[in-house]
Design a protein around this motif. Structure first.
Motif, PDB file in Angstrom:
ATOM      1  N   CYS A 199       2.305  -2.736  -3.836  1.00  0.00           N
ATOM      2  CA  CYS A 199       1.188  -2.299  -4.663  1.00  0.00           C
ATOM      3  C   CYS A 199       1.601  -2.258  -6.134  1.00  0.00           C
ATOM      4  O   CYS A 199       2.782  -2.229  -6.473  1.00  0.00           O
ATOM      5  CB  CYS A 199       0.685  -0.924  -4.217  1.00  0.00           C
ATOM      6  SG  CYS A 199       1.815   0.432  -4.601  1.00  0.00           S
ATOM      7  N   ARG A 202       0.467  -5.819   3.523  1.00  0.00           N
ATOM      8  CA  ARG A 202       0.957  -4.834   2.559  1.00  0.00           C
ATOM      9  C   ARG A 202       2.331  -4.321   2.999  1.00  0.00           C
ATOM     10  O   ARG A 202       2.497  -3.859   4.126  1.00  0.00           O
ATOM     11  CB  ARG A 202      -0.008  -3.657   2.444  1.00  0.00           C
ATOM     12  CG  ARG A 202      -1.395  -4.005   1.893  1.00  0.00           C
ATOM     13  CD  ARG A 202      -2.264  -2.759   1.920  1.00  0.00           C
ATOM     14  NE  ARG A 202      -3.610  -2.967   1.434  1.00  0.00           N
ATOM     15  CZ  ARG A 202      -4.643  -3.354   2.182  1.00  0.00           C
ATOM     16  NH1 ARG A 202      -4.466  -3.599   3.473  1.00  0.00           N
ATOM     17  NH2 ARG A 202      -5.847  -3.485   1.660  1.00  0.00           N
ATOM     18  N   CYS A 250      -1.213   0.629  -1.367  1.00  0.00           N
ATOM     19  CA  CYS A 250      -2.516  -0.014  -1.224  1.00  0.00           C
ATOM     20  C   CYS A 250      -3.266   0.146  -2.538  1.00  0.00           C
ATOM     21  O   CYS A 250      -3.235   1.211  -3.152  1.00  0.00           O
ATOM     22  CB  CYS A 250      -3.306   0.629  -0.081  1.00  0.00           C
ATOM     23  SG  CYS A 250      -4.962  -0.043   0.154  1.00  0.00           S
TER      24      CYS A 250
END
Length: 375
Positions: free
Chosen positions: A97, A236, A240
């Motif tokens: 992220c 991921r 996030c």
């Protein structure tokens, strides 16, 4: 020097050392937050990473006796990756992220806060200060909201007019009484895009988060990821960004940021297969300066294994077979079983059937048996 002059000097100095925004708040107890935290605790919505003592989180004087002011700082980070590498079959990629791009923000914010402390100490030698970033007891968001850095959005992030929610936060409690700034009015209005877009419905309502459902939290745990969340996590590796990406306030933001947070494309969007065999030393050398490395390589490896299953990457089968048969960590073996089941080649199924006879860990065995039922 008057306190008003000191405040003006601090604001001017902050701009010279790479602080994008600075605000000042009273050190009064955060009474509204205290009630919200109690509700979160009662509902079981906390992640377990937070300070458990609610009084410590909401009463600055418990952290620094005679506290008068809290100085809040914000540093902007990037939202776009220049020339991102593309994942292709055989070379699938994961993603960290945005809050983990560049140098670990804890180090950068602590550097800025330390410079502010030194600046203040020279001017007010008897001043007492206590700085913290993220892992401190205080709520960074509550402090920033009170200090006028931004408003608390429905996505549970501070949203600034200048940088959207793409900011890191830190704060300093001090015994100096400085004029507090005026909080910014909530600008979210009727917009509910972040709540509607949350992949796991972790945003219960605007401003309330069930951390146990949040992908950002799940990717940092060290246990098996519950089955219902695995597909939603996708590729991921850490964190996030969905609730930030869909936020209208972030449109066009994320282009101004501190240079330390400049991302290295190959590190923030790495190939997945090499992560399966990376050593502890290699992991530390490659990812150790990123915020996303703080839990060690195990969660990242587990997430990489899930991502390969998500992509149904047949080229990963040999390594996943090896991990299922030989890795000493049950979570890694169990996740490898799930991924092999998702990929579903004959070779993968044969290995699952073979290991099903010898696996002793009940959780791993359950994952193997479930994997064998996947179509």
């Amino acid at each position: 020097m008057t306190n008003a002059q000191l405040k003006e000097e601090l604001i001017a100095y902050s701009k010279t050392i790479g602080i994008d925004k600075i605000g000042f708040a009273s050190a009064d107890p955060f009474l509204t937050l205290k009630e919200r935290l109690r509700t979160q605790q009662q509902l079981g919505y906390q992640s377990g990473f937070e300070e458990e003592d609610i009084d410590l989180r909401t009463e600055p004087e418990r952290l620094l006796p005679y506290a008068k002011t809290i100085i809040s700082i914000a540093l902007a980070y990037p939202a776009k990756l220049e020339n991102p590498p593309k994942g292709v079959k055989g070379k699938r990629r994961g993603i960290f992220c945005r809050a983990s791009w560049g140098e670990d923000y804890h180090r950068v914010l602590n550097d800025r806060l330390q410079k502010l402390e030194t600046f203040i100490q020279k001017r007010v030698p008897n001043a007492k200060m206590a700085s913290m970033v993220d892992t401190g007891a205080l709520s960074d968001r509550a402090v920033a909201e009170r200090a006028g850095i931004g408003w608390s959005g429905k996505n549970c992030a501070i949203i600034t007019p200048e940088f959207g929610s793409y900011v890191y936060l830190g704060e300093m409690i001090t015994t100096i009484a400085l004029e507090p700034d005026i909080p910014i009015d909530d600008q979210c209005g009727s917009c509910n895009k972040c709540v509607d877009a949350c992949p796991t419905d972790a945003l219960i309502q605007g401003g309330q988060l069930d951390a146990n459902k949040c992908i950002a939290f799940l990717t940092q745990t060290k246990e098996m990821i519950p089955e219902r969340y695995r597909k939603k996590i996708g590729n991921r590796l850490y964190g996030c960004d969905t609730c930030q990406v869909v936020c209208p306030e972030n449109k066009g933001k994320g282009e101004e940021y501190q240079p330390e947070f400049t991302p290295e494309p190959e590190k923030v969007k790495p190939e997945l297969l090499p992560l399966l065999s990376i050593s502890n030393r290699e992991f530390k050398e490659t990812y150790g300066n990123m915020a996303g490395s703080w839990r060690g390589k195990k969660p990242i490896q587990r997430n990489a294994i899930m991502a390969l299953g998500h992509f149904r990457e047949e080229g990963a089968v040999p390594q996943l077979q090896t991990m299922l048969m030989n890795d000493s960590r049950p979570v890694i073996r169990g996740t490898a079983a799930w991924s092999l089941g998702k990929i579903g080649t004959d070779d993968a199924r044969e290995t699952l059937q073979e290991v099903n006879e010898s696996e002793e860990d009940p959780t791993v065995r359950e994952e193997i048996q479930h994997a064998l039922t996947m179509g």
